[in-house]
Enzyme design. Structure first.
Site, PDB file in Angstrom:
ATOM      1  N   HIS A  93       0.835  -1.205   0.000  1.00 58.60           N
ATOM      2  CA  HIS A  93       0.000   0.000   0.000  1.00 58.60           C
ATOM      3  C   HIS A  93       0.873   1.259   0.000  1.00 58.60           C
ATOM      4  O   HIS A  93       0.671   2.167  -0.810  1.00 58.60           O
ATOM      5  CB  HIS A  93      -0.911  -0.019   1.223  1.00 58.60           C
ATOM      6  CG  HIS A  93      -1.770   1.196   1.361  1.00 58.60           C
ATOM      7  ND1 HIS A  93      -3.095   1.245   0.950  1.00 58.60           N
ATOM      8  CD2 HIS A  93      -1.506   2.438   1.875  1.00 58.60           C
ATOM      9  CE1 HIS A  93      -3.588   2.438   1.191  1.00 58.60           C
ATOM     10  NE2 HIS A  93      -2.652   3.184   1.757  1.00 58.60           N
ATOM     11  N   GLU A  94       1.850   1.306   0.893  1.00 54.27           N
ATOM     12  CA  GLU A  94       2.690   2.512   0.978  1.00 54.27           C
ATOM     13  C   GLU A  94       3.552   2.675  -0.266  1.00 54.27           C
ATOM     14  O   GLU A  94       3.833   3.804  -0.685  1.00 54.27           O
ATOM     15  CB  GLU A  94       3.563   2.461   2.237  1.00 54.27           C
ATOM     16  CG  GLU A  94       2.807   2.283   3.548  1.00 54.27           C
ATOM     17  CD  GLU A  94       1.675   3.282   3.754  1.00 54.27           C
ATOM     18  OE1 GLU A  94       1.674   4.347   3.115  1.00 54.27           O
ATOM     19  OE2 GLU A  94       0.777   2.971   4.554  1.00 54.27           O
ATOM     20  N   HIS A 118       1.673   4.476  -2.907  1.00 53.45           N
ATOM     21  CA  HIS A 118       1.614   5.929  -2.682  1.00 53.45           C
ATOM     22  C   HIS A 118       2.757   6.670  -3.372  1.00 53.45           C
ATOM     23  O   HIS A 118       2.675   7.895  -3.551  1.00 53.45           O
ATOM     24  CB  HIS A 118       1.655   6.235  -1.192  1.00 53.45           C
ATOM     25  CG  HIS A 118       0.314   6.353  -0.547  1.00 53.45           C
ATOM     26  ND1 HIS A 118      -0.647   7.240  -0.985  1.00 53.45           N
ATOM     27  CD2 HIS A 118      -0.228   5.710   0.517  1.00 53.45           C
ATOM     28  CE1 HIS A 118      -1.719   7.145  -0.220  1.00 53.45           C
ATOM     29  NE2 HIS A 118      -1.509   6.221   0.691  1.00 53.45           N
ATOM     30  N   GLU A 148      -5.913   8.091  -1.969  1.00 53.22           N
ATOM     31  CA  GLU A 148      -6.106   6.910  -1.131  1.00 53.22           C
ATOM     32  C   GLU A 148      -6.920   5.818  -1.823  1.00 53.22           C
ATOM     33  O   GLU A 148      -6.617   4.631  -1.687  1.00 53.22           O
ATOM     34  CB  GLU A 148      -6.757   7.287   0.198  1.00 53.22           C
ATOM     35  CG  GLU A 148      -5.846   8.032   1.159  1.00 53.22           C
ATOM     36  CD  GLU A 148      -4.662   7.204   1.653  1.00 53.22           C
ATOM     37  OE1 GLU A 148      -4.528   6.031   1.280  1.00 53.22           O
ATOM     38  OE2 GLU A 148      -3.854   7.760   2.427  1.00 53.22           O
ATOM     39  N   TYR A 158     -10.989   4.818   1.770  1.00 54.74           N
ATOM     40  CA  TYR A 158     -10.228   3.653   1.317  1.00 54.74           C
ATOM     41  C   TYR A 158     -11.146   2.606   0.681  1.00 54.74           C
ATOM     42  O   TYR A 158     -10.928   2.194  -0.463  1.00 54.74           O
ATOM     43  CB  TYR A 158      -9.506   2.997   2.495  1.00 54.74           C
ATOM     44  CG  TYR A 158      -8.335   3.750   3.059  1.00 54.74           C
ATOM     45  CD1 TYR A 158      -7.054   3.182   3.044  1.00 54.74           C
ATOM     46  CD2 TYR A 158      -8.475   4.996   3.644  1.00 54.74           C
ATOM     47  CE1 TYR A 158      -5.960   3.843   3.596  1.00 54.74           C
ATOM     48  CE2 TYR A 158      -7.402   5.666   4.186  1.00 54.74           C
ATOM     49  CZ  TYR A 158      -6.145   5.091   4.162  1.00 54.74           C
ATOM     50  OH  TYR A 158      -5.066   5.745   4.704  1.00 54.74           O
TER      51      TYR A 158
END
Length: 505
Positions: A353-354, A357, A376, A440
């Site tokens: 997930h990060e 980003h 997001e 999300y």
């Protein structure tokens, strides 16, 4: 950011479904050159037309103090002259318990040894050795207003020198220290964005990632005791011994922010993919190799899906960080507790997930305060794509069904009168649970619906064109809708209104 600490009413249920969904784990796409040429960025960024920060920093690890000298090359990108410039002073949000960016239920986790203040103190602001008047203002003193001697006209530049000191609090958040690490994020005066709404001067909210910034170039040097290791945004270009300390120098080009994390306990693992160096900073951790492998695979998968990762390195750093994970350019903080026990599935999800980003908000920017869904929702859905490309569509669909969709409907059953609006500002969410479910989960459901309607070929074309058009820029929801319509030659405004309750401002 992905937050694992949720409302107690749903925590147990969330963890059960999270683990159940993740325990199931056992083409590169091309964009037509015609589309790429139509939506390309145009002129390249240069040293002259973007902001630049040059900082020399000293760390006192005993006092948890930073002293810094900052040179800022500021460019007026607006179509109007400026009499004043504004900068965010995020550390001042940590001065008082009333303003710290945590919900009340999180305070025990954020400050396990009790609250102590953190802050930033400006000692001087100059331009070409001439002192400028300034005011520290805003909620929690988190805004610096600098008064210019003469107007800064459009496309003109000004060089500022700011001296400041930072007190780091004992906080297990983005900015703070714990038993193992010193997290130095959102720590320096950073230029506020001026856009069609004017100056964006929002405070440091407790919900979400309340940041919005322009691309800039950075050079940062920090002097630390020799036993410390520094993980940071950018490339480490030099390490030299000076006065009993080691001075680490980092250079980062075209990034949206600059963060560091420092520890005297770090060990380092290294890999590479497509010429990009991948680093994992860890302690005596059972799953350190999983962190490295996940980061490597994520960078490869997202580069193929959206567009090439444009930097030379990516680092994953274990941190005293209770929230789960937090993204910064080239660097992500991961709760060190996820490296232990039987939490390897969650560790993989959070790192993927990060890493996503890096594309959504890192490279393609947006206003995370007023339009948090835009990065997001794309990031949460990109995490599902990581599993699809790595483990197969069936695994992706199981995670989507058992976590995203199920958790959304579980929340709706317990909160039947909850606000269904996805498109809203951070301060309009009642708590972090509502924010997570709507931004999300419902946001990812919207992206999945968009994919089903478009089909894979047009869906991935859209994401690649969006990345190409807005990389190193800031985009908004209206930009995304118009691009959907241009790429597909079809109207999509009603879909955005139905799913997000989007209204054009």
């Amino acid at each position: 950011m992905i937050k694992l600490q949720l409302n107690k009413r749903f925590t147990a249920l969330t963890v059960v479904f999270f683990i159940l969904s993740l325990s199931l784990f056992a083409v590169k796409l091309h964009v037509l050159e015609r589309i790429t040429s139509v939506y390309s960025n145009g002129k390249l960024l240069s040293e002259k037309n973007i902001h630049a920060y040059d900082m020399e920093v000293q760390l006192d690890p005993a006092e948890k103090m930073l002293t810094a000298r900052q040179k800022i090359h500021y460019v007026n990108h607006a179509d109007r002259p400026f009499h004043t410039l504004y900068f965010h002073l995020y550390p001042n949000a940590f001065k008082l318990e009333e303003t710290v960016p945590f919900e009340k239920k999180e305070m025990g986790l954020a400050y396990p040894k009790g609250f102590e203040p953190g802050y930033i103190q400006i000692t001087s602001v100059k331009s070409r050795d001439e002192a400028l008047s300034y005011v520290v203002m805003g909620k929690g003193d988190t805004i610096l207003r600098v008064n210019l001697i003469k107007e800064l006209e459009p496309r003109e530049t000004i060089d500022l020198d700011i001296d400041f000191a930072v007190k780091i609090p004992p906080s297990y958040g983005r900015f703070g220290y714990g038993e193992n690490t010193i997290s130095i994020a959102n720590w320096y005066p950073i230029a506020a964005v001026f856009d069609h709404k004017g100056w964006n001067l929002e405070p440091y909210y407790a919900i979400g990632d309340p940041f919005y910034s322009d691309i800039a170039n950075y050079r940062v040097s920090i002097a630390v005791p020799p036993e410390y290791i520094v993980a940071a945004t950018g490339n480490i270009t030099k390490k030299e011994n000076k006065d009993g300390k080691v001075v680490w120098t980092m250079n980062a080009k075209t990034v949206r922010d600059f963060a560091m994390i420092i520890s005297d306990k770090y060990k380092i693992m290294e890999d590479q993919v497509n010429g990009i160096k991948i680093f994992s900073y860890y302690f005596e951790d059972k799953y350190a190799d999983i962190a490295l492998k996940t980061a490597r695979d994520a960078i490869k998968i997202f580069s193929e899906c959206f567009g090439k990762y444009p930097y030379e390195q990516f680092s994953v750093a274990a941190a005293d960080f209770f929230i789960g994970g937090m993204e910064y350019p080239n660097l992500v903080f991961i709760d060190e507790g996820l490296y232990r026990g039987e939490r390897q599935d969650i560790l993989e999800y959070v790192i993927a997930h990060e890493a996503a980003h890096q594309w959504w908000y890192g490279i393609v920017g947006n206003d995370e305060v007023n339009e948090p869904w835009l990065d997001e929702a794309l990031t949460e859905y990109s995490t599902l794509l990581y599993y699809e490309k790595k483990y197969g569509k069936e695994v992706k669909d199981q995670i989507y069904k058992n976590m995203i969709v199920h958790y959304y409907h579980t929340y709706r059953e317990h909160q039947p009168e909850s606000n269904e609006t996805v498109y809203r500002s951070l301060h309009q969410f009642k708590d972090s649970m509502e924010y997570q479910v709507m931004v999300y989960y419902k946001g990812a459901m919207f992206v999945e619906d968009l994919r089903q309607q478009l089909g894979d070929e047009e869906f991935f074309k859209l994401l690649r064109v969006y990345f190409d058009k807005y990389k190193f820029k800031n985009a908004n929801t209206e930009d995304f809708i118009k691009l959907c319509e241009q790429v597909t030659d079809k109207g999509w405004r009603d879909n955005f209104k139905a799913w997000l309750r989007y209204h054009q401002e």
